[in-house]
Design a protein around this motif. Structure first.
Motif, PDB file in Angstrom:
ATOM      1  N   PRO A  76       0.702  -1.058  -0.230  1.00  0.00           N
ATOM      2  CA  PRO A  76       0.049   0.102   0.114  1.00  0.00           C
ATOM      3  C   PRO A  76       0.821   1.274   0.057  1.00  0.00           C
ATOM      4  O   PRO A  76       1.890   1.474   0.812  1.00  0.00           O
ATOM      5  N   ASP A  78      -0.276   4.803  -0.579  1.00  0.00           N
ATOM      6  CA  ASP A  78      -0.915   5.935   0.245  1.00  0.00           C
ATOM      7  C   ASP A  78      -2.237   5.785   0.734  1.00  0.00           C
ATOM      8  O   ASP A  78      -2.978   4.681   0.053  1.00  0.00           O
ATOM      9  N   VAL A  79      -2.474   6.227   1.651  1.00  0.00           N
ATOM     10  CA  VAL A  79      -4.045   6.289   2.370  1.00  0.00           C
ATOM     11  C   VAL A  79      -4.146   7.479   2.657  1.00  0.00           C
ATOM     12  O   VAL A  79      -3.582   8.573   3.185  1.00  0.00           O
ATOM     13  N   LEU A  89      -7.392   4.241  -0.729  1.00  0.00           N
ATOM     14  CA  LEU A  89      -5.980   3.515  -0.374  1.00  0.00           C
ATOM     15  C   LEU A  89      -5.704   3.075  -1.909  1.00  0.00           C
ATOM     16  O   LEU A  89      -6.375   2.863  -2.701  1.00  0.00           O
ATOM     17  N   THR A  90      -3.997   3.104  -2.025  1.00  0.00           N
ATOM     18  CA  THR A  90      -3.440   2.542  -3.337  1.00  0.00           C
ATOM     19  C   THR A  90      -2.760   1.617  -3.018  1.00  0.00           C
ATOM     20  O   THR A  90      -2.121   1.630  -2.058  1.00  0.00           O
ATOM     21  N   GLU A  91      -2.601   0.622  -3.934  1.00  0.00           N
ATOM     22  CA  GLU A  91      -1.644  -0.427  -3.723  1.00  0.00           C
ATOM     23  C   GLU A  91      -0.644  -0.438  -5.168  1.00  0.00           C
ATOM     24  O   GLU A  91      -1.228  -0.429  -5.973  1.00  0.00           O
ATOM     25  N   ARG A 105     -12.483  -3.177   3.408  1.00  0.00           N
ATOM     26  CA  ARG A 105     -11.892  -2.618   2.196  1.00  0.00           C
ATOM     27  C   ARG A 105     -12.582  -2.957   0.845  1.00  0.00           C
ATOM     28  O   ARG A 105     -13.391  -4.262   0.698  1.00  0.00           O
ATOM     29  N   THR A 393       1.426   3.061   6.494  1.00  0.00           N
ATOM     30  CA  THR A 393       1.177   1.944   5.839  1.00  0.00           C
ATOM     31  C   THR A 393       2.667   1.011   6.042  1.00  0.00           C
ATOM     32  O   THR A 393       3.542   1.574   6.000  1.00  0.00           O
ATOM     33  N   VAL A 403      -2.484  -1.164   6.991  1.00  0.00           N
ATOM     34  CA  VAL A 403      -2.730   0.266   7.356  1.00  0.00           C
ATOM     35  C   VAL A 403      -2.949   0.345   8.896  1.00  0.00           C
ATOM     36  O   VAL A 403      -3.592  -0.356   9.363  1.00  0.00           O
TER      37      VAL A 403
END
Length: 409
Positions: A76, A78-79, A89-91, A105, A393, A403
């Motif tokens: 991950p 960024d959140v 949230l990005t992965e 999620r 993260t 997270v």
């Protein structure tokens, strides 16, 4: 040639012998335990991983409580909060965008096939518009496909009211250089004073990029988040080169963190080579001194005083070995006690969270590294919530990432 000097205080630390290195550890600038700080010619003092691990007990800061907000993630990157208890949230490698609500999620429908992922590049940073409640707008930075090659780009999106789909995908800025994916990290920050969108970029492991004002790599860029145009007060906005107009600062290696202090000042966190991760106070038009040429010569200093002109020196540096510093956020709220007003910086290689104290003029004073936050592996991003709590993260891979929500007990 001139080197801009960062002032440094050097108070002595007495009584090291017999103190137990447990709990929350702290070292004032200038203290010299067994593995001491490295001091550059500009006087800025940093602490390598060994020195941070050997700091003495400090009971003036609060005990910390850590709660897993969501798990079973893979890198991950960024959140960011979009509403109370709701986060985007990005992965990176999965190129997956998610909404997290009350610990659950849900994958957002998002054109992941348009995101290029390789090495350190993929679906990375987020920024959420201050008027998200009405506009539903957010911004992302990610790898992209450009002709027969690749780049890193900044895009604008709108999240559907039910949070199920991201629409739009307007490209605000393209052409941030990408090679193998190395040093392709891209950090976004919305300046709360002006509304400008800042973009921290890596040099793509190309030695000429950082000091080439015609390249968007190895820079902090500033643009209008509505139109994608260069911010009108950028230092080189009158340049004939369209790319140069975006440049706020240059001479960076790999900007991984951007954070804005309560006084409005803008700060970056950047990864060093074999030495000197850096925390920098951003000065418009500033040259931060990374120039790894000919080729990609990582033996040169992070801030090279042999370069022509004036270089802006780091406000903090890690020395040797590096910690692989990453995302950062300023800590807010009286509940944090001695940690209030510090810069929380995630470290990947060193697997810890650093709390860096700077005085009002930006002089580094102290670093703390709580033992409580050293058991989660690699840490990548730090987000400060309106409540003052922190989201962090992990970045260990293999679908075991999380997270974490961190708050004082």
């Amino acid at each position: 040639m001139r080197l801009h000097l960062a002032a440094s205080s050097t108070p002595a630390l007495a009584g090291l012998t017999g103190l137990l290195a447990v709990g929350l550890l702290s070292v004032p600038v200038g203290a010299v335990p067994a593995a001491g700080p490295t001091a550059g010619r500009d006087g800025a003092v940093g602490w390598g991983a060994a020195a941070v691990a050997d700091q003495v007990a400090d009971r003036s800061a609060p005990r910390l409580k850590v709660r897993r907000l969501v798990g079973r993630l893979d890198i991950p990157w960024d959140v960011q909060p979009v509403a109370a208890g709701t986060f985007l949230l990005t992965e990176r490698d999965r190129r997956r965008l998610s909404v997290v609500q009350q610990g659950e999620r849900r994958t957002v429908r998002f054109p992941r096939s348009a995101v290029w992922s390789s090495g350190e590049t993929g679906l990375m940073s987020l920024a959420v518009s201050p008027d998200f409640a009405t506009s539903r707008r957010f911004y992302a930075c990610h790898g992209g496909f450009a002709g027969n090659g690749h780049d890193v780009r900044v895009t604008s999106w709108r999240l559907s009211p039910d949070g199920a789909r991201a629409r739009g995908g307007t490209v605000l800025l393209r052409g941030i250089p990408a090679s193998s994916g190395r040093h392709g990290g891209c950090r976004l920050l919305l300046d709360r004073r002006t509304g400008a969108l800042l973009v921290g970029t890596g040099d793509a492991a190309v030695g000429t990029n950082p000091r080439d004002l015609g390249s968007l790599g190895g820079k902090v860029l500033r643009l209008d988040p509505g139109t994608g145009a260069p911010w009108p007060s950028n230092p080189f906005v009158g340049s004939a080169d369209a790319r140069t107009r975006y440049v706020l600062t240059y001479g960076h290696r790999n900007v991984q963190g951007l954070a804005q202090r309560s006084d409005g000042s803008l700060w970056s966190v950047e990864q060093g080579s074999d030495r000197d991760d850096e925390v920098n106070l951003l000065v418009p038009g500033g040259d931060y001194g990374w120039n790894p040429v000919p080729g990609y010569n990582e033996a040169v200093p992070m801030t090279d005083p042999s370069l022509p002109g004036e270089q802006v020196s780091a406000r903090w540096r890690s020395g040797r070995p590096t910690l692989a510093t990453s995302g950062a956020a300023w800590v807010q709220g009286k509940q944090w006690g001695a940690l209030e007003g510090t810069l929380a910086v995630a470290a990947l290689k060193a697997s810890r969270l650093l709390f860096l104290r700077f005085d009002e003029s930006g002089v580094h004073q102290r670093v703390r590294a709580p033992r409580r936050l050293r058991s989660f592996g690699r840490l990548r991003s730090v987000t400060s919530l309106p409540s003052g709590r922190l989201l962090v993260t992990t970045s260990n891979g293999g679908g075991a990432d999380e997270v974490l929500e961190i708050r004082p007990r």
